[in-house]
Design a protein around this motif. Sequence first.
Motif, PDB file in Angstrom:
ATOM      1  N   ALA A 122       0.872  -1.169   0.000  1.00 41.63           N
ATOM      2  CA  ALA A 122       0.000   0.000   0.000  1.00 41.63           C
ATOM      3  C   ALA A 122       0.906   1.214   0.000  1.00 41.63           C
ATOM      4  O   ALA A 122       1.832   1.308   0.806  1.00 41.63           O
ATOM      5  CB  ALA A 122      -0.897  -0.005   1.238  1.00 41.63           C
ATOM      6  N   LEU A 154       1.168   4.940   0.746  1.00 42.84           N
ATOM      7  CA  LEU A 154       0.553   6.086   1.414  1.00 42.84           C
ATOM      8  C   LEU A 154       1.198   7.356   0.871  1.00 42.84           C
ATOM      9  O   LEU A 154       2.391   7.581   1.069  1.00 42.84           O
ATOM     10  CB  LEU A 154       0.745   5.988   2.929  1.00 42.84           C
ATOM     11  CG  LEU A 154       0.301   7.207   3.741  1.00 42.84           C
ATOM     12  CD1 LEU A 154      -1.169   7.525   3.496  1.00 42.84           C
ATOM     13  CD2 LEU A 154       0.565   6.988   5.224  1.00 42.84           C
ATOM     14  N   ILE A 189      -5.840   2.961   7.623  1.00 45.44           N
ATOM     15  CA  ILE A 189      -5.058   1.901   6.984  1.00 45.44           C
ATOM     16  C   ILE A 189      -5.170   0.596   7.774  1.00 45.44           C
ATOM     17  O   ILE A 189      -5.275  -0.492   7.203  1.00 45.44           O
ATOM     18  CB  ILE A 189      -3.589   2.321   6.837  1.00 45.44           C
ATOM     19  CG1 ILE A 189      -3.468   3.495   5.864  1.00 45.44           C
ATOM     20  CG2 ILE A 189      -2.732   1.153   6.330  1.00 45.44           C
ATOM     21  CD1 ILE A 189      -2.069   4.030   5.706  1.00 45.44           C
ATOM     22  N   TRP A 191      -0.291  -4.105   8.882  1.00 46.95           N
ATOM     23  CA  TRP A 191      -0.247  -3.033   7.882  1.00 46.95           C
ATOM     24  C   TRP A 191       1.143  -2.444   7.713  1.00 46.95           C
ATOM     25  O   TRP A 191       1.523  -2.045   6.611  1.00 46.95           O
ATOM     26  CB  TRP A 191      -1.245  -1.935   8.239  1.00 46.95           C
ATOM     27  CG  TRP A 191      -0.875  -1.128   9.449  1.00 46.95           C
ATOM     28  CD1 TRP A 191      -1.172  -1.425  10.743  1.00 46.95           C
ATOM     29  CD2 TRP A 191      -0.124   0.090   9.472  1.00 46.95           C
ATOM     30  NE1 TRP A 191      -0.653  -0.462  11.584  1.00 46.95           N
ATOM     31  CE2 TRP A 191      -0.006   0.482  10.833  1.00 46.95           C
ATOM     32  CE3 TRP A 191       0.447   0.895   8.493  1.00 46.95           C
ATOM     33  CZ2 TRP A 191       0.668   1.630  11.229  1.00 46.95           C
ATOM     34  CZ3 TRP A 191       1.123   2.046   8.885  1.00 46.95           C
ATOM     35  CH2 TRP A 191       1.221   2.407  10.224  1.00 46.95           C
ATOM     36  N   THR A 226       3.168  -1.405   3.959  1.00 44.72           N
ATOM     37  CA  THR A 226       2.928   0.001   3.660  1.00 44.72           C
ATOM     38  C   THR A 226       4.240   0.735   3.427  1.00 44.72           C
ATOM     39  O   THR A 226       5.194   0.561   4.184  1.00 44.72           O
ATOM     40  CB  THR A 226       2.159   0.690   4.808  1.00 44.72           C
ATOM     41  OG1 THR A 226       0.894   0.047   4.995  1.00 44.72           O
ATOM     42  CG2 THR A 226       1.913   2.168   4.496  1.00 44.72           C
TER      43      THR A 226
END
Length: 221
Positions: free
Chosen positions: A108, A110, A130, A138, A142
Amino acid sequence: MADSNEMTINLVVLGRTQTGKSAVGNSLLGSSDFESHRSPSSVTTCCSLGRSCRISGIMRRNGCEVALCVRILDTPSYPHSSLSKERVRDTVRTALAHHFGEEGLHLALLVLRADLPVCPDESNHTIQFIQELLGPTWKDFTAVLLTHADKAEEAGFSEEAYLHSASSTLVSLLSSVQHKYIFLDNQKSIIKEERAIILRKLLNFIRQNNYKVLLLKHSKE
């Protein structure tokens, strides 16, 4: 991974309005799949998936070149100018499960603006969001992309000086994701060579995580 001569990485971009996350997605794909422009309100209202062509010259495995394919899920911003947090969260969660439910998510991304301070309340809300999407692991999946790094440079900040002067909130966030971050220059479009550098950095993050993927389900846990 499709075969030994090709690797597909699955990414999702997350961030606030006007951080440039849709533009980041387009740059990494080398396309204009996602709508991206200046606006007084949030531009992206639904999730959409973009796919790159086979990209060569990025990685090798066992002495042989491996073609890279990139799949990116663009998402509505949070906070959003017209959608509630719950609507954004459920929309993104459903799209993640639909597109990456079988193969899993590698990273992910950000997206934050390097030219704006990251405040505690903003960071806490973002992290909570998140966590609700990706679950307790996570941090392993991330990475932070800091856009508008050119404006920080214009203000006299090198990357090292920027991090030294950054708020404790941002420093803590970068530490929590094991310093997986990339600075992006928004002054000009990412050219082919620069895109290759960024993709190699993302691949390095994925490699450091032993190529693990986050498996996503439809259920709200």
